[in-house]
Design an enzyme around this catalytic site. Structure first.
Site, PDB file in Angstrom:
ATOM      1  N   ASP A   1       0.849  -1.197   0.000  1.00 40.30           N
ATOM      2  CA  ASP A   1       0.000   0.000   0.000  1.00 40.30           C
ATOM      3  C   ASP A   1       0.880   1.240   0.000  1.00 40.30           C
ATOM      4  OD1 ASP A   1      -2.255  -1.528   0.169  1.00 40.30           O
ATOM      5  OD2 ASP A   1      -2.815  -0.933   2.206  1.00 40.30           O
TER       6      ASP A   1
ATOM      7  N   LYS B   1      -8.196   0.603  -5.152  1.00 39.46           N
ATOM      8  CA  LYS B   1      -9.384   0.017  -4.525  1.00 39.46           C
ATOM      9  C   LYS B   1     -10.649   0.747  -4.934  1.00 39.46           C
ATOM     10  CE  LYS B   1      -7.100  -1.297  -0.153  1.00 39.46           C
ATOM     11  NZ  LYS B   1      -7.019  -2.747  -0.189  1.00 39.46           N
TER      12      LYS B   1
ATOM     13  N   GLY C   1      -5.129  -2.836   8.712  1.00 34.05           N
ATOM     14  CA  GLY C   1      -4.820  -1.651   9.497  1.00 34.05           C
ATOM     15  C   GLY C   1      -4.543  -1.913  10.963  1.00 34.05           C
TER      16      GLY C   1
END
Lengths: 200, 306
Positions: free
Chosen positions: B27, B84, B156
């Site tokens: 990411d 995304k 996360g």
């Protein structure tokens, strides 16, 4: 009875498993190559598709693997597909990056564009006009071939499958099709009695 | 021989996933992070406005990243770029396809746009990856056209527990399928709420028909090696590379050390000596958030229809 041929598939990242599956069609001893010392036990090497920048990073980081790999591909038969062709080239563009110099060709990365430009085509081999299925995925383009390089197939006016001595490079993915001609020609080149290698 | 165009489209989508095997997808939120990821050996980057840890701590509605942000990242690196879209948000997916991203992640990390339906992914030329907690969910996504499955962890958090649980779930369910008789598969397909032809395919081959990667909670090289040994073919790493905690980014040097170590651990996942080296070269790890302390409503993995 001929002695069996040991084929290594560089297994740092990418389509090495697909190559291993494809080699099951032949009576060869196929194994994955993870370390420099694994090279000692094989007669020939396949450098698979994947991301060339990732493989470069891993090859340069893990000790002397880069130097040993360079020595290997200059001495022994090798086959590079897509990212593998980029690694075996003598010059790489878009962007410029290190390569092994096993074939006197210049390769341009991502020459057709991104994934939406990936495509599958029916092609023909130059040497005998036989069918070849071409699976291009974010493919590179061979933009220069040296005088010692023979072009085995073309697409849209560019060489896509080339040979120099016992080493070959293809900008497409023979490991993603049932068409085995790239393996057949490469193995035949290493061991002319290919019928002894073919599994029936 | 190969005149079936629809089949060719599927082969190209799965083909790119094949090229990403054995790698790490990271990411990133800007061009600089994308460059760090690429030079550390990432096989692809996921272009995001905020990483999952930030989304979790800041709250609000999480949507597709701004096109100029994705473009900036696409022009900074030569490796594939993913982005995304929200679950069921086919308009965001249409925009991402025209933008030219290489893969779309229809992701529970963003706020779902449809609580009943997912995007009809077979209608797109760009390949999709979707998350799954179990075999039925994975096969439903594949039936909708997903060309890659990532088993869901809890994004996360830096906590690997859910990634492990769901990888084990899927592997166990696949193993048990291979033991069934043909006559039993019909009823099993009904229980899985998955199409029979896919259930049959998995029962015969012993694996999913598309590559199976792992995502969510991977924060260290050892985490990457763990999910690889449990059968994940590649690893998505979100907040674990660039975050110090859920709010602040770590230094570039630290991010680089984590990225390189995780790449190497993903490749040499079966070699504990190399894993020791990768663990030792880390300059620090993300603080993380224990998922056992979260209430169910805070868990991203249950968002959207399963």
């Amino acid at each position: 009875m001929i002695s069996s041929l040991s084929i290594g598939v560089l297994a740092l990242q990418g389509s090495y498993d697909a190559h291993l599956q494809s080699l099951k069609r032949f009576s060869v001893n196929a194994r994955l190559i993870h370390h420099a010392e694994d090279l000692a036990s094989i007669d020939a090497l396949i450098v698979p598709g994947g991301e060339s920048t990732t493989m470069l990073e891993l090859l340069k980081k893990t000790g002397y693997f880069w130097e040993e790999l360079q020595q290997f591909v200059h001495k022994k038969p090798s086959l590079g597909t897509c990212a593998g062709a980029i690694l075996l080239a003598s010059n790489v563009e878009n962007p410029t990056q290190d390569c092994l110099g096993a074939l006197d060709i210049t390769v341009q990365r991502n020459a057709y564009g991104r994934q939406l430009q990936s495509s599958i085509h029916d092609g023909r081999c130059k040497f005998d006009d036989s069918d070849i299925e071409l699976v291009f995925i974010r493919a590179p383009k061979i933009v220069r071939t040296g005088s010692a390089v023979e072009v085995l197939a073309e697409h849209d006016g560019s060489p896509i499958w080339v040979k120099q001595g016992q080493t070959m490079a293809a900008t497409f993915h023979p490991e993603l099709t049932s068409n085995a001609i790239v393996y057949e020609k490469w193995l035949e080149n290493i061991k002319p009695d290919i019928t002894a290698l073919l599994k029936f | 021989m190969q005149s079936d165009k629809e089949n060719d489209a599927v082969r190209l989508k799965v083909g790119l996933a094949e090229m990403l095997k054995g790698g790490v997808i990271m990411d990133v939120t800007d061009a600089r992070q994308a460059e760090i990821a690429q030079s550390a050996g990432a096989v692809a980057v996921m272009a995001l406005e905020r990483v999952p840890a930030q989304i979790r701590s800041e709250g609000g509605v999480a949507r597709m990243a701004a096109p100029q942000k994705i473009r900036e990242i696409m022009s900074a690196v030569s490796i594939p770029v993913m982005a995304k879209c929200r679950i069921g948000h086919f308009a965001e997916a249409q925009i991402l396809q025209v933008l030219g991203v290489d893969y779309i992640d229809e992701s529970e990390v963003l706020t779902p746009a449809d609580d009943e339906y997912h995007v009809d992914k077979s209608a797109f030329r760009v390949p999709f990856v979707c998350g799954a907690k179990n075999l039925g969910e994975a096969l439903r996504r594949i039936n909708e056209g997903a060309a890659m499955i990532r088993t869901k962890g809890e994004a996360g958090t830096g906590d690997i527990v859910h990634a492990v649980k769901h990888l084990r779930n899927i592997r166990r369910e696949i193993r048990s399928l291979t033991l069934l008789e043909d006559a039993e598969l019909y009823s099993y397909a009904k229980n899985l709420q998955a199409p029979y032809h896919l259930v049959h395919l998995v029962a015969k081959s012993g694996k999913l028909p598309v590559p199976n990667f792992s995502a969510g909670g991977v924060a260290t090289p050892a985490d990457a090696a763990l999910v690889r040994q449990l059968g994940a073919e590649s690893v998505f790493v979100g907040s674990g590379i660039f975050m110090k905690d859920s709010v602040t980014f770590c230094s570039e040097a630290e991010a680089e050390s984590r990225a390189k170590a995780i790449v190497r651990a993903t490749v040499y996942f079966e070699d504990p000596k190399i894993l020791l080296e990768t663990a030792a070269e880390l300059l620090g790890t993300m603080k993380g958030l224990a998922t056992s302390q979260l209430v169910t409503g805070d868990l991203l993995q249950y968002r959207g229809a399963s």
